[in-house]
Design a protein around this motif. Structure first.
Motif, mmCIF file in Angstrom:
data_model
loop_
_atom_site.group_PDB
_atom_site.id
_atom_site.type_symbol
_atom_site.label_atom_id
_atom_site.label_comp_id
_atom_site.label_asym_id
_atom_site.label_seq_id
_atom_site.Cartn_x
_atom_site.Cartn_y
_atom_site.Cartn_z
ATOM 1 N N GLY A 182 5.697 2.145 0.994
ATOM 2 C CA GLY A 182 5.107 0.957 1.582
ATOM 3 C C GLY A 182 5.559 0.672 3.010
ATOM 4 N N ILE A 183 6.239 1.647 3.620
ATOM 5 C CA ILE A 183 6.647 1.447 5.023
ATOM 6 C C ILE A 183 5.709 2.268 5.900
ATOM 7 N N HIS A 184 4.874 1.554 6.640
ATOM 8 C CA HIS A 184 3.761 2.221 7.307
ATOM 9 C C HIS A 184 3.906 2.269 8.816
ATOM 10 N N THR A 185 3.060 3.095 9.439
ATOM 11 C CA THR A 185 2.981 3.086 10.895
ATOM 12 C C THR A 185 2.238 1.818 11.322
ATOM 13 N N PHE B 120 0.844 -1.201 0.000
ATOM 14 C CA PHE B 120 0.000 0.000 0.000
ATOM 15 C C PHE B 120 0.873 1.243 0.000
ATOM 16 N N LEU B 121 0.492 2.227 -0.819
ATOM 17 C CA LEU B 121 1.348 3.390 -1.054
ATOM 18 C C LEU B 121 0.739 4.693 -0.526
ATOM 19 N N ASN B 122 -0.264 4.565 0.340
ATOM 20 C CA ASN B 122 -0.879 5.769 0.898
ATOM 21 C C ASN B 122 0.077 6.478 1.847
ATOM 22 N N CYS B 123 -0.132 7.779 2.002
ATOM 23 C CA CYS B 123 0.690 8.539 2.946
ATOM 24 C C CYS B 123 0.300 8.155 4.380
ATOM 25 N N LEU B 124 1.240 8.337 5.285
ATOM 26 C CA LEU B 124 1.028 7.916 6.676
ATOM 27 C C LEU B 124 -0.123 8.680 7.336
#
Lengths: 97, 249
Positions: free
Chosen positions: B224-227, B78-82
């Motif tokens: 793709g690195i998410h909280t 997933f490429l959404n902003c944090l």
């Protein structure tokens, strides 16, 4: 009086379905101010093409006839037929009378 | 993954995840009218996401559907902003997250109408009407809470302070952003940042609220690195298609 869980004041919503037509009462909503009221009215009453015009009015500003006054207030003078303009033929094309 | 597809997924993932956060709050709004208004915004965003996913699914030509992209991708895809995945916490957080993203979307979609990609310019044009309304609503809530009671001012300022560190990421250029800008299909994010700064300054000023001075920022969503919050969101959202792969609508 407002309490901690207040939903805001009550407002009456009027919708105009097409330009030029009269506004009709659609219902009521809660809101905290004018902007909030017009947006809540939009989100609840006009999301499916119901209208092209929208009014909101604080419910407390509406003057209403008390229920116990309605008898003498509304009683039509049915015996005075000259009060009812039913003898005229409407011209063609007049739709909103 | 080609850059066009990645660019489409950035847009769609932002809309989907924010929409899901708003949907989570349905039936928990502060009062009925606000509950419905929030759900309306969620529906606008899911409409945007669905259109973009449908188009994106066609790109790889492997019979993928929009549902596959939503329900059968892992967290790191997933490429959404944090910012969009941050939890609701309280109404002030929900409103602040919405306002910061609405202000971004507003400038972003205006710019995207000029895209050389006909699909993107059409979807930007279509979304702009909705986004303009979203921004109006959330801006007014920022001002209303900022100038409301002591409690509302306190809470909205805490939300701003908490979420502020996720805003620089909005303007960071991913590979896809760079490539799409270069071929005339994308948007110049530094222009968007200027307009965003102006809008946010204006509304926070009107709401008697402070812009955080802290420059600390967290990033990674676009790669793709998410909280920790996205995994929980997806676990719930993807549960049913995961357990019953043949389930249909």
């Amino acid at each position: 009086m407002k309490t901690a869980d207040s939903q805001g004041e009550l407002w009456e919503v009027f919708i105009q379905s097409k330009p030029g037509q009269s506004f009709k009462h659609a219902g009521s909503i809660h809101a905290f101010d004018k902007d909030n009221a017009i947006e809540n009215a939009r989100d609840i009453y006009t999301r499916r093409n119901e209208g092209t015009g929208l009014w909101v009015v604080p419910s407390k500003e509406i003057i209403a006839v008390a229920l116990n006054e309605s008898d003498y207030f509304f009683e039509p003078a049915t015996d005075k037929i000259y009060r009812h303009p039913t003898f005229y033929n409407l011209p063609e094309g007049v739709t909103h009378m | 993954m080609n850059t066009t597809l990645k660019y489409y997924l950035q847009i769609a993932d932002n809309a989907l995840i924010l929409s899901h956060r708003l949907a989570e709050n349905t039936s928990k709004g502060p009062f009925l009218e606000e509950d419905l208004a929030g759900a309306n915004v969620a529906l606008d965003l899911i409409g945007l996401a669905e259109a973009v996913y449908t188009e994106a699914a066609k790109m790889e030509n492997q019979g993928q559907t929009a549902d596959d992209l939503v329900y059968r991708r892992e967290e790191k895809e997933f490429l959404n902003c944090l910012l969009s995945e941050q939890p609701n916490r309280d109404f002030a957080h929900l409103v602040t997250r919405q306002f910061l993203l609405d202000a971004f979307n507003y400038s972003y979609f205006i710019a995207l109408t000029e895209s050389k990609d006909p699909f993107l310019s059409a979807i930007a044009f279509k979304s702009l009407k909705e986004v303009t309304y979203h921004l109006r609503r959330s801006s007014e809530w920022m001002i209303r809470l900022g100038t409301g009671t002591e409690e509302s001012k306190h809470r909205i300022q805490i939300a701003i302070n908490t979420l502020w560190k996720f805003t620089p990421e909005l303007f960071e250029e991913s590979d896809a952003d760079k490539a799409m800008l270069a071929n005339g299909c994308g948007v110049n994010l530094s222009d968007i940042q200027q307009q965003w700064d102006q809008k946010v300054n204006e509304i926070l000023f009107l709401g008697h609220l402070d812009i955080p001075k802290n420059k600390f920022s967290v990033r990674g969503g676009k790669e793709g690195i998410h909280t920790e919050h996205l995994g929980h969101l997806l676990a719930e959202m993807q549960f049913l298609p995961g357990k019953y792969p043949d389930a249909v609508w």
